[in-house]
Design an enzyme around this catalytic site. Structure first.
Site, short mmCIF file in Angstrom:
data_model
loop_
_atom_site.label_atom_id
_atom_site.label_comp_id
_atom_site.label_asym_id
_atom_site.label_seq_id
_atom_site.Cartn_x
_atom_site.Cartn_y
_atom_site.Cartn_z
NE ARG A 178 33.73 -10.69 47.31
CZ ARG A 178 33.89 -9.68 46.42
NH1 ARG A 178 33.87 -8.41 46.66
NH2 ARG A 178 34.06 -9.90 45.22
CB ALA A 179 28.58 -15.85 51.96
CG ASN A 185 15.04 -4.62 30.38
OD1 ASN A 185 15.67 -5.62 30.34
ND2 ASN A 185 15.35 -3.58 29.11
CG HIS A 195 7.21 -2.95 28.80
ND1 HIS A 195 7.67 -2.13 29.88
CD2 HIS A 195 8.26 -2.78 28.22
CE1 HIS A 195 8.68 -1.45 29.85
NE2 HIS A 195 9.40 -2.10 28.89
#
Ligand SMILES: [Zn+2]
Ligand SMILES: [Zn+2]
Ligand SMILES: [Zn+2]
Length: 345
Positions: A22-23, A157, A170
């Site tokens: 399921r590449a 993040n 940041h």
């Protein structure tokens, strides 16, 4: 018919399932595009009083007249207003029967990467990315003097899907009284390999990746950017200095220039190829208070947030990755960043 493949990470021994049947192509993932919402922002210039007093700021154009906690900065580091750990006190280890605990001692800082709210790390000029990375280094060198800390983790993040609660560009720094588990696993793996072969496993990995560069995304004089053999996540990519070094803060000026260049290229390629994905990145460097280590090699791990880990991953510690690293590396390697894309947006 493709057969799924189990692959083992040579450093930590972690197995992953590369489910080639399921590449997934990058276009299958385009759903976590980062969009900015605006609103009040404590990290924007003019709002310096809304953050705790800065611990570091670069004001290169102020000729030394810049006001602490005033505007005019290019990179600014402040303590986190809602820290995960507190800086005060001495470390107090205790037992509760067989259980161990200690007080939540540490430092939690925010590295504000630019005064420009609407920009992001990859869009900054290479020189500016360099100063962001100097801020990483300067904070490590400073906090390292505090003998209570065993480790400094710097991470980023980007985008809500990757856990960012504030959209101003940041990164975060957390100084810890313990070495995190992921790093301990890497240290243990590196030590074991060194005991047998008397070579650094990370140096060996890079040597092999450069010989047959099917997983290499970017290479410059000082850095190799590549998809690891057994990545946990689609498009997981590592940035590693070619010359052996266990501690990030020992970077030379020359290396810093090339690190900024490699990081920018990687982020720009992802921006184009994966349509502004949310992402996480983390610095893995040697524990503090250690002499140079022959068996550990600092690096940055980068993971665009394209999938959510689910019950199987959580329950097993195994990962299912729908994109083989050879494909993700090829895709990023070939992704072209249009001229002029860098500095506008
Ligand atoms: Zn802002
Ligand atoms: Zn090495
Ligand atoms: Zn690592």
């Amino acid at each position: 018919m493709h057969v799924p493949e189990l692959r083992k990470d040579p450093v930590v021994g972690r197995w992953v399932i590369i489910s080639t049947d399921r590449a997934k192509r990058p276009s299958d993932f385009l759903h976590n595009k980062v969009v900015q919402k605006g609103g009040f922002c404590p990290f924007c210039p003019g709002n310096e009083a809304k953050t705790p007093s800065e611990v570091l700021a670069y004001r290169p154009n102020s000729n030394g007249n810049g006001q602490k906690n005033g505007p005019g900065w290019t990179v600014r580091v402040v303590p986190n207003k809602f820290p995960a750990l507190g800086i005060e006190g001495t470390l107090n280890r205790q037992a509760e029967g067989m259980f161990d605990k200690m007080n939540g001692l540490g430092a939690h800082e925010v590295i504000v990467e630019t005064p420009d709210h609407a920009s992001h790390l990859g869009l900054l000029l290479p020189k500016h990315i360099e100063s962001v990375l100097w801020a990483w280094r300067d904070r490590i060198v400073d906090l390292k003097q505090d003998r209570r800390f065993k480790y400094i983790m710097i991470f980023k993040n980007h985008g809500e899907a990757a856990g960012a609660t504030l959209e101003h560009p940041h990164a975060q720094l957390i100084a810890l009284p313990i070495v995190p588990k992921h790093v301990i696993e890497e240290l243990d793996g590196g030590r074991q390999y060194f005991t047998v072969k008397e070579r650094c496993i990370f140096c060996d990995i890079m040597r092999q990746e450069m010989e047959n560069p099917m997983r290499v995304v970017i290479e410059n004089d000082d850095f190799l950017v590549f998809a690891p053999f057994a990545p946990r996540f689609p498009f997981e990519t590592w940035i590693m200095p070619k010359r052996h070094e266990s501690a990030f803060e020992n970077l030379s000026l020359h290396q810093m220039i090339n690190l900024a260049a490699a990081l920018k290229q990687l982020l720009m390629k992802c921006e184009v190829a994966l349509d502004s994905p949310a992402y996480n990145l983390a610095l893995h460097t040697a524990p503090l208070q250690e002499a140079a280590l022959d068996y550990y090699h600092w690096h940055i791990e980068f993971i665009p947030k394209l999938t959510n880990t689910a019950g199987f991953e959580w329950g097993s510690g195994f990962y299912i990755n729908p994109t083989p690293p050879e494909e993700s590396a090829k895709f990023l390697r070939e992704a072209e960043v249009p001229a002029g894309f860098q500095y506008i947006k």
